[in-house]
Design a protein around this motif. Sequence first.
Motif, mmCIF file in Angstrom:
data_model
loop_
_atom_site.group_PDB
_atom_site.id
_atom_site.type_symbol
_atom_site.label_atom_id
_atom_site.label_comp_id
_atom_site.label_asym_id
_atom_site.label_seq_id
_atom_site.Cartn_x
_atom_site.Cartn_y
_atom_site.Cartn_z
ATOM 1 N N ASP A 63 1.044 -1.207 0.015
ATOM 2 C CA ASP A 63 0.080 -0.001 0.102
ATOM 3 C C ASP A 63 0.817 1.291 -0.153
ATOM 4 O OD1 ASP A 63 -2.128 1.597 0.249
ATOM 5 O OD2 ASP A 63 -2.636 1.457 2.176
ATOM 6 N N SER A 113 0.154 -1.539 -4.926
ATOM 7 C CA SER A 113 -0.979 -2.518 -5.088
ATOM 8 C C SER A 113 -2.313 -1.922 -5.639
ATOM 9 C CB SER A 113 -1.300 -3.201 -3.638
ATOM 10 O OG SER A 113 -1.839 -2.385 -2.842
ATOM 11 N N ASP A 114 -2.520 -0.659 -5.352
ATOM 12 C CA ASP A 114 -3.846 -0.132 -6.009
ATOM 13 C C ASP A 114 -3.569 -0.173 -7.562
ATOM 14 O OD1 ASP A 114 -5.926 1.426 -6.557
ATOM 15 O OD2 ASP A 114 -5.779 2.934 -4.850
#
Length: 249
Positions: A63, A113-114
Amino acid sequence: MKRHVLTALWITLIVNVFVFTSCGSWMVNSVTTTERNYDFEPDEVNSIKVGCYAVNVEVKTADVDTIRVKVLAPVSRQRIYKPEVSGSVLKISEGADDASILSNNKIIITLPSDPDVLPMLEYVILNTQNGNVNASDVLSDDFSSTVTNGNITLRNCINVNRAASKNGNIDIYAIGNYPDGFRAETKNGNVTLRVPSTSKFIVDWTIGTGNFNNDFDYPNVKTGSRTYNNGTVNYYLKTDAGNISLLKK
């Protein structure tokens, strides 16, 4: 203003390397290792290419809102792994080549990760002559890794085109289906493929010396081909000396 390098943090570490001397005894050799940290804006990068001599490579997601690269390499060497972006490709090339400090050379790439921060990459190439490659949750249209001496471990990386090692094991944890199929091959080592039970594929395997282990009741033969769930894409697994395992995860 875009940030090509947000930080260049240097941390000096002293590590002990055991060297086997010609007189048959072990001695401790202190190696000074530098940790360097770099950050790159995701909108500057659409592909990753690593090509090094003696380094362990790890790619993972977290993140974070930038692409983070951590480089561990000895300060005593002049050729230091330095990441740079050229033509939207994050490149890390040749570095230190002293085999006695191989285990201390490491490149860690952390990707956002987004998918809204970092969309799917165009391609990812992770090559090293001496070292291991570990990649987890990497999303790209084309993923490949080639190692001369070392292991390759891929977890939930999509669109794996090829994984090859001359001397080392290959361990792939597949996610869903690979629409274009892939090849996993080694000269000396084991090849293990773990697939979901819902996968659809054609598997071809070739073994020089070793066994074919599987969870699908396929015969333990040196060369074979089977279709699972009416699949149409081909998974090609090969080892000259080692075992091949096709397992359900």
